[in-house]
Design an enzyme around this catalytic site. Structure first.
Site, PDB file in Angstrom:
ATOM      1  N   GLU A   1      -3.931  -4.676  -4.361  1.00 18.60           N
ATOM      2  CA  GLU A   1      -3.908  -3.402  -4.686  1.00 18.60           C
ATOM      3  C   GLU A   1      -4.501  -3.225  -6.156  1.00 18.60           C
ATOM      4  O   GLU A   1      -5.349  -2.364  -6.527  1.00 18.60           O
ATOM      5  CB  GLU A   1      -2.508  -2.943  -4.620  1.00 18.60           C
ATOM      6  CG  GLU A   1      -1.902  -2.657  -3.492  1.00 18.60           C
ATOM      7  CD  GLU A   1      -2.675  -1.496  -2.615  1.00 18.60           C
ATOM      8  OE1 GLU A   1      -3.092  -0.593  -3.211  1.00 18.60           O
ATOM      9  OE2 GLU A   1      -2.900  -1.574  -1.428  1.00 18.60           O
TER      10      GLU A   1
ATOM     11  N   CYS B   1       0.715  -1.025   0.032  1.00 15.43           N
ATOM     12  CA  CYS B   1       0.012   0.179   0.003  1.00 15.43           C
ATOM     13  C   CYS B   1       0.820   1.152  -0.085  1.00 15.43           C
ATOM     14  O   CYS B   1       0.716   2.088  -0.806  1.00 15.43           O
ATOM     15  CB  CYS B   1      -0.937  -0.015   1.246  1.00 15.43           C
ATOM     16  SG  CYS B   1      -2.094   1.409   1.198  1.00 15.43           S
TER      17      CYS B   1
END
Length: 231
Positions: free
Chosen positions: A215, A145
């Site tokens: 993601e 992230c």
């Protein structure tokens, strides 16, 4: 997108981690959601979905960061992750409130939004790893992230966006301040993973690859306006 995956300039274990997701990162950069940010074609409803789900994600990500700090024996790491957790909440409250206001989303609607399947799966994996995994695994899980957003932000910033709202999002993650923060986490990860045996390194890499996949899935969920298929 013109950026070549793998050109991070990192050596050590984090360099190995990045090389393990080169193909995933190429898919991230080529996703129509991100291409739509820079050419201005991203539908507003997709961005709206993303912002609402990202607000939910960041609350749980902040909890995972706090757990990462608690799991560390390094006092400086504890302080850093606590600061980052506070920062994640601050982003969720300020940046997202600004976007949601621009998008005409009332606070009541935002607070009543349920986590989409990908959001729930991603955050559940993060919190499970942060609770049950070894400390290096926790770092592997929270790192994408940071790192993918930093790399994406820099690439999109070079291209720019004709849409002010999308440019504001790009500037948040493409700036030097966020890059400095990411470098600190990378250095910490290299130090914490130094001396791990092959089995331990494999678990860290597995966590890193898994959340890197999430993601991509998170942007894809926004692009597809993902919701629960039943109920």
């Amino acid at each position: 997108m013109t950026e070549v995956a793998g050109t991070t300039g990192r050596e050590g274990f984090t360099g190995e981690l990045w090389r393990s997701i080169e193909s995933i990162y190429r898919e991230v950069l080529d996703h129509p959601f991100l291409r739509g940010l820079t050419d201005g074609t991203l539908p507003e409803e997709c961005f709206r979905h993303y912002v609402l789900q990202d607000a939910l994600y960041l609350r749980e990500y902040a909890r995972a960061l706090s757990l990462a700090g608690v799991r560390s024996r390094d006092e400086s790491a504890l302080v850093m992750f606590d600061e980052h957790a506070v920062g994640a909440i601050a982003v969720e409250r300020s940046l997202h409130e600004g976007f949601l206001k621009d998008l005409g989303v009332a606070r009541e609607e935002a607070e009543g939004t349920a986590a989409a399947p990908t959001t729930l799966a991603y955050t559940s994996f993060l919190l499970r790893t942060a609770t049950l995994g070894d400390y290096p695994e926790v770092l592997g899980a929270v790192l994408p992230c940071y790192w993918i957003y930093e790399r994406v932000g820099k690439t999109l910033r070079e291209r720019g966006s004709p849409t002010p709202r999308y440019q504001r999002w790009i500037d948040t993650y493409g700036g030097e301040e966020f890059g400095t923060l990411v470098e600190a986490v990378l250095d910490l990860t290299d130090g914490a993973c130094d001396g791990l045996n092959p089995a331990q390194r494999a678990r860290v890499m597995e966590a890193f690859v898994t959340t890197s996949r999430y993601e991509w899935m998170f942007w894809d969920a926004a692009w597809k306006l993902e919701g629960w298929p039943v109920g």
